[in-house]
Design an enzyme around this catalytic site. Structure first.
Site, PDB file in Angstrom:
ATOM      1  N   ASN A 165      -7.188 -10.089   3.379  1.00 34.53           N
ATOM      2  CA  ASN A 165      -8.212  -9.160   2.898  1.00 34.53           C
ATOM      3  C   ASN A 165      -9.488  -9.895   2.484  1.00 34.53           C
ATOM      4  O   ASN A 165      -9.540 -11.120   2.440  1.00 34.53           O
ATOM      5  CB  ASN A 165      -7.671  -8.299   1.753  1.00 34.53           C
ATOM      6  CG  ASN A 165      -7.306  -9.133   0.541  1.00 34.53           C
ATOM      7  OD1 ASN A 165      -7.901 -10.191   0.310  1.00 34.53           O
ATOM      8  ND2 ASN A 165      -6.345  -8.685  -0.231  1.00 34.53           N
ATOM      9  N   ILE A 166     -10.513  -9.120   2.147  1.00 35.45           N
ATOM     10  CA  ILE A 166     -11.817  -9.725   1.909  1.00 35.45           C
ATOM     11  C   ILE A 166     -11.822 -10.663   0.706  1.00 35.45           C
ATOM     12  O   ILE A 166     -12.621 -11.577   0.639  1.00 35.45           O
ATOM     13  CB  ILE A 166     -12.932  -8.651   1.740  1.00 35.45           C
ATOM     14  CG1 ILE A 166     -12.608  -7.699   0.606  1.00 35.45           C
ATOM     15  CG2 ILE A 166     -13.171  -7.922   3.030  1.00 35.45           C
ATOM     16  CD1 ILE A 166     -13.800  -6.831   0.224  1.00 35.45           C
TER      17      ILE A 166
ATOM     18  N   ASN B 279       0.808  -1.210   0.000  1.00 35.56           N
ATOM     19  CA  ASN B 279       0.000   0.000   0.000  1.00 35.56           C
ATOM     20  C   ASN B 279       0.848   1.270   0.000  1.00 35.56           C
ATOM     21  O   ASN B 279       0.382   2.333  -0.407  1.00 35.56           O
ATOM     22  CB  ASN B 279      -0.924   0.002   1.222  1.00 35.56           C
ATOM     23  CG  ASN B 279      -2.307  -0.494   0.871  1.00 35.56           C
ATOM     24  OD1 ASN B 279      -2.950   0.041  -0.022  1.00 35.56           O
ATOM     25  ND2 ASN B 279      -2.739  -1.526   1.563  1.00 35.56           N
TER      26      ASN B 279
ATOM     27  N   CYS C 220      -6.983  -1.026   9.360  1.00 34.72           N
ATOM     28  CA  CYS C 220      -6.537  -1.913   8.290  1.00 34.72           C
ATOM     29  C   CYS C 220      -6.332  -0.999   7.098  1.00 34.72           C
ATOM     30  O   CYS C 220      -5.508  -0.096   7.177  1.00 34.72           O
ATOM     31  CB  CYS C 220      -7.543  -3.018   8.039  1.00 34.72           C
ATOM     32  SG  CYS C 220      -9.249  -2.456   7.901  1.00 34.72           S
TER      33      CYS C 220
ATOM     34  N   ASP D 210     -13.582  -3.204   7.526  1.00 39.93           N
ATOM     35  CA  ASP D 210     -13.796  -4.651   7.559  1.00 39.93           C
ATOM     36  C   ASP D 210     -13.115  -5.260   8.773  1.00 39.93           C
ATOM     37  O   ASP D 210     -13.726  -5.506   9.786  1.00 39.93           O
ATOM     38  CB  ASP D 210     -13.227  -5.301   6.301  1.00 39.93           C
ATOM     39  CG  ASP D 210     -13.950  -4.847   5.067  1.00 39.93           C
ATOM     40  OD1 ASP D 210     -15.175  -4.864   5.099  1.00 39.93           O
ATOM     41  OD2 ASP D 210     -13.285  -4.479   4.090  1.00 39.93           O
TER      42      ASP D 210
END
Lengths: 574, 638
Positions: free
Chosen positions: B275-276, B250, B338, B343
């Site tokens: 992650n999702i 990131n 996050c 999330d």
């Protein structure tokens, strides 16, 4: 006593005992002929550990000269006077692991070798049950709960077509059978003798259960000795024919795969071929036995004992142990047998090769599924006595060693533990249907391997007679039933049902028996609290209903309804 | 409704998933909100109602001799298999369902048309059932260190945050604004949980826009202010719930994480929750495993392992444990983030709260966490027909963490498994407005409060179904911080949720029901004994508790032959109507289906030899015996 020659050092002071999830304790260690005794008198409340040496599966020792290894400064400080110390790790058959830190290298080695020698004594009459003499029990108390004779007399539906044969009263026909057995009325003792010669170990087909609904039966035996030449035995064929009417059909459930059954012929064994046993249909359900099962248990216990590994390794190890697969096949084969009897109304004959392990597993589980009587506390113990102890499951051989042992495997096999696991699965799915609790299953799992009582000694009734087990030891089952602590083996939610209880055998429905395999972890604590809470709720309920609690038959909550109704009647009259 | 091409289809077969042989024949109706199947063959008319909003996938399968199969998969893991005689009808049903199940606008969601018989005043009262301010004041804020900042009025600073936000009193407006500009989507650090005893706080935010070297003085001051609002401690934790690699990646896009060099007195920690997208794939694999028909033990366990699902649950619980330990035992404040902070952050904070505060283990408290953590700081629900890549099982994972905790601490929770499953169902069904939209702003714009109903009063009214009979407020497990074990063997497959509709897999007798009935009766008796005068009245009321019937369900043989001989009763009410009792009747209704089905009897035994799921080569295949008398030919599998 001869034991003393094995005991090189009887007492050691200043020993540190480490039990899982408890602070270390310092005290005195003492080795006797049958026990390991640790007592911690340092604290106000005296604390003792009394461990049956027979319960010890493996001893691992390590000694070190602490002065030479300064990386243990803390331990070293207190030990500096002796200069050396040792550690013994004791792995028990009930899956507990203890650690003893013993000052003095020589003492440590002595203790370890004493434990090793005494825990593996093989002479049965030297074992602890022959010395266990609690004040409240008398050797004149009845031994065992029932006998084939009593079973026969009490089961009226058998009288018509079945008889009690005492052909084996001197154990000459079949050394692993009890003295009396229930057989078809039309078959005489001579025919039984001949049929026995045709079955491995003389275990000819005998009755083990007659279904209360339709009088269909479950029988068990060992494999027929057809051999490569397809030998026949007229008497054996007639015996089986006598079980069912001409128009009927029966099922032979063979606990080996078809291929294994075929291979057994090479070594003199075999299976019932259709042409000679006309009305019987054969179904093969492969179940693992012997060494495979023992290794499965070893792998599972190893996986449970290693809390450090990650999720992936845990699940693969669980899978790799195959233990749950064995639970699955045992329950589904038993389900199949029960289905044949209850739903399809056919009689069933169960056997594998010896007829002393998987056969008994299947027949006893099928009875629990079908028969409400075997789901009571007493009934279940009777079932175990009939189907395991009297039926000749070789407990002495099977339970000689457990999962931790480094010794070479001989005849060890956890068939009985597997039965208890299956019972646990049934209890999980039918939490109201069994009168006894998980605690009973755990107790039995422990007693089968190391016990104060004579019930699980020896491999069969003949050996028990020869050694005078019944005269010189106490009976576990009798003890459990009269036990003042009976409550802890009772299921507070018990609600008898006359119906068959069909367990689900899907993998989603079968779970690891944490109560046994994770028994000595922190996990067990909160579960115990939950059990207490259930008791509290039930007891509160009973208090309100005013039901008098008697020691022998604690009222189920069904009983309390009537109590309530009576009360209400009384009040209305007023 | 213009989307319904065909309101009614006759002679539709509903397959029993346990057995390919058994099917019910009935009529299929499509309504504006539900698909309804009415079995018109059996005497006891059985119906299945499926909300369109619960449908996540409809698939036409290859044609069979009986007709055209249609597979409907639902978000609550129910799977319905229909066979429709005519191809045209099948296509019409498919097209209608595809459209009906995918709402294009929020207004199409069921909660906007769901009209229970409740007047307006009652509805408003219902929405006030849980009060955010009261919840915070229970925690002990505002106090001399924390206060509500007016900064987000009219959502000027951050449109995904609510208006009322707690921040340290010492943080000035310029600091907050500066911090929000340095945080992804403007989500600056705000209070999530305050621990009265230790004065430590759990705060949450999104990731900082630090890139490789950027700094922001205001953001640094903001963290400093949070740390100083906990007078007892000299440092604070900053927990980045992402795996380190993701966080580092990131940085290349101008985002990233806090550097210990720039922020004074922070201890930085990565947790490594995936992650999702990873989670979604993992859950998909898990669902496939739970959907296997008669798998072997090995297939099941390996499938479970390969899904990695339990590993993720373990990581989340471990993260919650870390935070709760920091707050309760070390007395150190924690900032959790996050990427966007909605999330993993919400998930981990909620788990930490449940571990920390016994209040969240009560029914009312759980609804409270919901309001504070999910509603005010929402997850990304995907009730609209949007990018499937944004669908996330975060909420499922949170509920599962709670369930795993319940398994470990059976006496610590006031609510039971049924409560969690019911909430799971409501989250996906959109019958109530509670879980719709992604932010407070969106909810206001849509008029959720005015146009839809709140779930909580409804659940509260039925709370007797949802209480855990083993719960006692004075129990040792109930009080204080929960310290769960996170060893792998403590994590189990959640059969109750993932195989919810496969009735045959669940215990046939319920300890829960039994204890609830016993407790209820005890209470009744108490009243009875106290007030003799009302005996007659009570007598007419005196009913045998439900569990006395539960035994009846014992009598249904299981599948010992691997899918061929299944004997599941036909009329299992898969889902009830949307009346008050939507709360999944699974356990309570066992009586309806108690009659053993004997239709297999005549063909029974031939099936035993067909196939077994016992694994490997061990099947009873007689035909593999190359025996001269090959006797059991009759048993060969067709």
């Amino acid at each position: 006593m001869e034991f003393s020659e094995h005991i090189k050092t009887a007492n050691v002071e200043d020993v540190v005992l480490k039990l899982p999830f408890q602070p270390p304790m310092r005290g005195t260690l003492c080795v006797t002929g049958h026990h390991l005794l640790f007592s911690d008198r340092a604290e106000e409340r005296e604390w003792q550990l009394l461990l049956l040496l027979r319960n010890i599966d493996a001893v691992e020792k390590s000694v070190e000269n602490l002065l030479g290894y300064p990386q243990h400064p803390k331990a070293g400080q207190s030990q500096r006077t002796t200069g050396s110390s040792g550690t013994i790790i004791i792995k028990c058959k009930d899956l507990r692991i203890l650690q003893l830190d013993i000052p003095g290298m020589e003492e440590c080695l002595n203790i370890a070798s004493s434990i090793e020698a005494l825990s593996s004594l093989e002479s049965i009459t030297e074992m602890y049950p022959f010395f266990h003499r609690p004040r409240e029990l008398s050797l004149n108390d009845p031994w065992g709960l029932s006998s084939p004779e009593q079973d026969y007399v009490q089961t009226e539906r058998l009288w018509d077509r079945w008889r009690l044969s005492k052909v084996n009263s001197d154990f000459s026909v079949c050394p692993s059978y009890p003295g009396a057995m229930i057989v078809p009325r039309t078959v005489d003792d001579d025919a039984l003798v001949k049929a026995a010669r045709f079955r491995q170990g003389g275990r000819f087909p005998v009755l083990c259960y007659c279904h209360h609904r339709n009088s269909m039966v479950i029988m068990r035996c060992s494999q027929p000795m057809t051999g490569a030449n397809r030998k026949r035995c007229r008497e054996d064929e007639l015996l089986l024919q006598a079980v069912i009417d001409e128009s009927e059909l029966g099922y032979v459930i063979d606990t080996r795969s078809a291929q294994q059954a075929q291979q057994a012929r090479m070594t003199g064994g075999g299976f019932e071929s259709k042409s000679f046993y006309r009305p019987w249909r054969r179904i093969h359900r492969h179940m693992e036995r012997g060494k495979v099962l023992q290794e499965s248990l070893i792998k599972l216990v190893e996986a449970c004992g290693d809390p450090s590994h990650n999720m992936d390794r845990w699940l693969s190890k669980l899978e790799n142990s195959k233990w749950l697969s064995h639970v699955h096949s045992a329950l589904s084969t038993a389900g199949l047998v029960a289905e044949c009897v209850e739903r399809d109304g056919h009689s069933v004959l169960v056997h594998g090769s010896d007829g002393t392990d998987t056969t008994l597993l299947v027949t006893s589980l099928a009875q629990v599924i079908l028969d409400p009587a075997s789901r009571t506390f007493r009934g279940f113990l009777q079932l175990l006595e009939r189907e395991w102890v009297q039926a000749g499951h070789p407990f002495q051989q099977r339970c000689a060693r457990s999962a931790h042992s480094h010794a070479r495997l001989r005849q060890e096999c956890p068939s009985f533990v597997l039965l208890l696991d299956c019972m646990w699965q049934i209890w999980r799915q039918f939490p109201l249907a069994l009168e006894f609790s998980e605690a009973l299953l755990l107790r039995l799992a422990q007693e089968a391997y190391a016990s104060d009582y004579g019930t699980f000694l020896c491999n069969n009734e003949q050996e028990r007679c020869t050694l005078g087990v019944k005269e010189n030891t106490h009976c576990l089952f009798q003890f459990l039933l009269r036990c003042s602590e009976r409550e802890k083996y009772i299921n507070p939610l018990y609600e008898p049902t006359e119906l068959a209880i069909w367990p689900s055998v899907q993998p989603q429905s079968l779970q690891l028996w944490t109560g046994l395999f994770l028994r000595w972890t922190e996990h067990a604590e909160t579960m115990a609290e939950a059990r207490e809470e259930i008791w509290t709720i039930i007891k509160e309920h009973r208090e309100r209903t005013g039901a008098e609690e008697t020691t022998h038959t604690p009222p189920t909550h069904r009983d309390t309804f009537t109590a309530v109704e009576n009360l209400m009647d009384e009040l209305t009259i007023l | 409704m213009e989307h319904i091409r065909l309101p009614k289809v006759e002679r539709v077969q509903l397959l029993d998933r346990g057995s390919s042989r058994r099917a019910q024949v009935g009529t299929l109706y499509l309504t504006a909100s539900h698909t309804i199947f009415v079995d018109n063959e059996t005497e006891v008319c059985s119906e299945i109602w499926v909300l369109h909003s619960l449908v996540c996938n409809v698939e036409k399968q290859s044609v069979t001799a009986f007709g055209y199969p249609l597979l409907i998969q639902c978000k609550n893991f129910q799977v319905i298999q229909l066979i429709i005689p005519q191809e045209n009808d099948c296509n019409d049903v498919l097209m209608s369902l595809l459209r009906l199940s995918r709402a294009k606008r929020y207004e199409e969601l069921y909660c906007f048309s769901f009209k229970p018989n409740i007047d307006k005043a009652e509805r408003d009262q219902a929405w006030d059932f849980i009060d955010l301010r009261a919840e915070y004041s229970r925690m002990g804020v505002p106090n001399k260190l924390w206060h509500v900042s007016p900064i987000n009025r009219e959502y000027r600073v951050c449109d995904t945050y609510p208006t009322d936000l707690f921040v340290p009193k010492s943080a000035t407006l310029p600091v907050i604004v500066g911090s929000s500009k340095f945080r992804s989507r403007g989500r600056f650090p705000t209070l999530s949980y305050y621990c009265k005893e230790t004065q430590a706080a759990i705060c949450r935010s999104s990731q900082p826009l630090s890139g490789f070297s950027a700094r922001c003085l205001e953001d640094e001051q903001m963290l400093e202010a949070i740390m100083k609002s906990n007078p007892g401690s000299r440092f604070m934790y900053v927990v980045d719930t992402r795996p380190k690699l993701n966080a580092m990646a990131n940085r290349a896009t101008g985002k990233g994480y806090e550097s210990e060099d720039n922020y004074t007195n922070i201890k930085f920690q990565f947790i490594g929750i995936e992650n999702i997208h990873v989670m979604r794939n993992s859950q998909q694999k898990l669902i496939e495993v739970s959907d296997l028909r008669s798998p072997s033990m090995g297939e099941f366990l390996l499938g479970l392992e390969n899904s990695d699902w339990l590993k993720h649950i373990q990581t989340i619980l471990t993260a919650g444990k870390f935070i709760s330990k920091a707050v309760a035992e070390e007395g150190v404040s924690v900032l959790v983030h996050c990427s966007d902070g909605w999330d993993r952050t919400a998930q981990v904070c909620s788990v930490a709260c449940i571990l920390l505060d016994p209040y969240y283990r009560t029914l009312k408290g759980f609804m409270g966490t919901y309001l504070c953590d999910r509603m005010a700081f929402p997850y990304r629900y995907s009730h609209l027909d949007e990018d499937p890549k944004e669908v996330s099982p975060v909420i499922d994972q949170f509920l599962e963490c709670v369930w795993q905790l319940m398994e470990q601490f059976p006496c610590a929770f006031e609510y039971n498994e049924r409560f969690l499953i019911s909430i799971h169902n409501h989250i996906h069904s959109c019958q109530y407005g509670n879980f719709v939209c992604n932010s407070e702003k969106e909810r206001k714009d849509l008029g959720i409060r005015e146009k839809t109903h709140s779930l909580w009063p409804h659940m509260w009214k039925n709370k007797s179904d949802f209480v855990n009979p083993l719960f006692r407020p004075d129990h040792s497990q109930t009080q204080g911080v929960l310290r769960p074990l996170t060893t792998p063997y403590c994590f189990k497959f959640w059969r109750g949720l993932y195989n919810h509709f496969d009735r045959g897999l669940h215990p046939r007798q319920s300890v829960l029901d039994c204890l609830m009935a016993v407790k209820e009766e005890t209470q009744q008796l108490e009243e009875l004994l106290a007030v003799c005068e009302i005996i007659r009245l009570l007598r007419s009321k005196q009913c045998h508790p439900e569990w006395s019937d539960v035994n009846c369900s014992a009598n249904s043989p299981q599948d010992y032959t691997g899918g061929i001989l299944s004997t599941g009763p036909k009329d299992w009410p898969v889902q009830q109507r949307e009346t008050e009792s939507t709360e999944l009747s699974l356990f309570g209704d066992a009586t309806k289906s108690s009659d053993p089905d004997n239709s297999d009897q005549e063909s029974g035994v031939a099936d035993f030899s067909c196939h077994s799921s016992s694994g490997g080569d061990s099947f009873p295949s007689e035909d593999s015996v190359k025996d001269a008398d090959s006797d059991e030919a009759a048993f060969n599998t067709a």
